[in-house]
Scaffold this active site. Structure first.
Site, short mmCIF file in Angstrom:
data_model
loop_
_atom_site.label_atom_id
_atom_site.label_comp_id
_atom_site.label_asym_id
_atom_site.label_seq_id
_atom_site.Cartn_x
_atom_site.Cartn_y
_atom_site.Cartn_z
N HIS A 46 1.17 -1.07 -0.17
CA HIS A 46 -0.09 0.34 -0.26
C HIS A 46 0.60 0.70 -0.28
CE1 HIS A 46 -3.97 1.77 0.82
NE2 HIS A 46 -3.36 2.62 1.33
N HIS B 26 1.49 5.30 -1.94
CA HIS B 26 1.21 6.63 -2.85
C HIS B 26 2.09 7.25 -3.25
CE1 HIS B 26 -3.03 6.58 -1.65
NE2 HIS B 26 -2.77 6.08 -0.62
N GLN C 112 -9.64 10.17 -5.16
CA GLN C 112 -9.44 10.16 -3.49
C GLN C 112 -10.40 11.00 -3.36
OE1 GLN C 112 -5.94 10.67 -1.72
NE2 GLN C 112 -8.13 11.30 -1.12
N HIS D 25 -9.31 2.28 0.07
CA HIS D 25 -9.25 2.80 1.44
C HIS D 25 -10.09 2.38 2.15
CE1 HIS D 25 -5.25 4.09 -0.19
NE2 HIS D 25 -5.37 5.37 0.39
N GLU E 23 -11.23 3.98 7.10
CA GLU E 23 -9.98 4.66 7.51
C GLU E 23 -10.16 5.68 8.44
OE1 GLU E 23 -6.55 6.17 5.13
OE2 GLU E 23 -5.31 6.22 6.82
N ASP F 84 2.18 3.06 2.86
CA ASP F 84 1.27 4.80 2.80
C ASP F 84 2.35 5.30 2.80
OD1 ASP F 84 -0.82 5.51 2.14
OD2 ASP F 84 -1.53 5.34 4.74
N TRP G 162 0.35 13.80 4.17
CA TRP G 162 -0.60 12.84 4.75
C TRP G 162 0.76 12.30 6.44
CZ3 TRP G 162 -2.23 12.69 0.43
CH2 TRP G 162 -3.41 12.54 -0.32
FE FE2 Z 1 -3.31 5.14 1.15
#
Ligand code: FE2
Length: 427
Positions: A57, A59, A152, A210, A213, A309, A315
């Protein structure tokens, strides 16, 4: 003539040291001693020879954008989504490509030879999708990049998300993503899960959402994801990422849910580095950890992986794409300190994500791809403890990265000659 022989390899769960022989990109023999010569020979000296790390996982489109346009001061998922929303339309193709290639170099140096990256498809020009499909081809000799079409901004919250998601799949994106907890309502979240699974089933693709979360225990989209994947016969081809609401759920419901996830053969993907920082932000004290129920999933026989991630993006401010760092944090947060538990944490960054990604010919058996990492550690648990040096990274029987061994624990801590602590010199 062989291409590569690795001698004196400590292989996970093997009682004695073995030699490994490779020819034409495959492992062709494993034995206590292999006769013959190879173009390249490595003496592993009893160190751990592992299948490569797999990040299930990530990005790649947002990575290495930390501080642009500014830092996420609240540290929450929602401020991160807002910052990324401001930034993404300003990014050029070249910007996406340079950051992705840099991250891939870091990944290879750390022995991560397969990455599943979500790609935001909310931009009408699909710039990130185009760039990452091209990066996927560029890096193919070194690592396998699997791409997920990720809406997203929500499948229904964003007016054109469904059209753009289908377009990105037409371009060649591999997996269908989703974000049901970010849709306008629970009901729209549920509908998005069903719609996205149907798109994937019709195209014969895998799903990785996702999912939940959030710290909200009422967020139960994983239940819909599991039941829908059973109804559509997608057993084992569906992943639920994050699943942090399970941390806060009632135990009775969570236990029933774990049974359903097991029946659906859901691949659970926890992201310990990011969720220990993002979750529980509205709690005072006691403050929830916010990671999903890893220990219970492992006990239930659910295929559970750990993902990195994010690395330096809206983030998550830290990271260097080191899967041993992910495992180290996961071991702590999930309290996987028993011997078998700590050993299973190593599986969560190797064989388990390889299964979730459906990687072909992964592993150290004869006939598998000759992809390996030689670590300066005696075994998997020590590798996690030390975040051990990746001495050699091997892809299809060729060395693609080398890092010098550290000579002592003092050197491992970063000191070359001596450490001064509390005014006392330690020789
Ligand atoms: Fe993610």
């Amino acid at each position: 003539m062989l291409d590569l022989i690795i001698r004196n390899a400590s292989i996970p769960d093997e009682p004695a040291l073995l030699d490994i022989a490779c020819r034409e990109g495959r492992i062709v023999e494993r034995a206590a001693h292999i006769d013959g010569q190879a173009e390249t020979e490595i003496d592993a000296k009893g160190y751990l020879v592992s299948p490569p790390f797999v990040d299930s996982h990530f990005h790649m489109d947002s990575t290495l954008t930390y501080g642009r346009p500014r830092v996420n001061e609240s540290g929450t998922l929602l401020e991160g989504i807002r910052l990324w929303g401001e930034l993404k339309s300003t990014l050029s193709s070249d910007d996406f490509e340079q950051r992705a290639l840099m991250l891939c170099r870091w990944a290879v140096a750390k022995g991560n030879l397969a990455i599943r990256s979500h790609v935001d498809i909310s931009d009408p020009s699909l710039t990130a999708a185009h760039v990452l499909l091209s990066v996927k081809e560029k890096v193919k000799p070194w690592l396998d990049l699997q791409l997920v079409a990720f809406p997203q901004d929500g499948l229904y919250r964003h007016p054109d998300a469904q059209k753009q998601l289908e377009q990105s799949l037409d371009l060649g994106i591999d997996v269908v993503g989703g974000i049901p907890h970010f849709e306008r309502s629970y009901e729209e979240g549920r509908q998005s899960v069903e719609a996205l699974c149907r798109i994937a089933a019709d195209r014969g693709l895998m799903v990785d959402m996702h999912c939940d979360e959030t710290d909200d225990p009422s967020s139960r989209h994983i239940e819909t994801l599991a039941s829908t994947s059973i109804q559509l016969g997608m057993h084992g081809r569906v992943s639920g990422s994050h699943l942090t609401s399970m941390h806060s759920m009632d135990d009775y419901f969570a236990d029933k849910l774990l049974g359903l996830m097991h029946e659906a053969q859901i691949n659970a993907i926890a992201c310990p580095l990011i969720n220990i920082t993002l979750q529980g932000r509205k709690d005072t004290y006691p403050k929830r950890r916010g990671m999903t129920r890893v220990k219970e999933m492992v006990d239930k026989g659910i295929n559970c992986s750990f993902g990195h991630d994010c690395v330096m993006d809206p983030w998550y401010a830290a990271g260097s794409h080191d899967m041993l760092e992910v495992a180290h944090m996961g071991l702590h947060v999930a309290q996987m300190t028993g011997t078998a538990q700590a050993r299973s944490v190593y599986d969560a960054i190797t064989v388990n994500p390889a299964r979730a990604l459906n990687l072909v010919n992964y592993g150290l058996s004869v006939g598998c791809n000759a992809d390996m990492v030689i670590l300066q550690a005696a075994g998997p648990i020590e590798a996690i403890r030390l975040r051990a040096t990746r001495l050699f990274v091997i892809r299809r029987g060729k060395i693609i990265s080398k890092t010098p061994a550290v000579k002592s624990e003092v050197e491992m801590l970063g000191a070359t000659q001596q450490i001064t602590f509390a005014q006392t010199e330690i020789p």
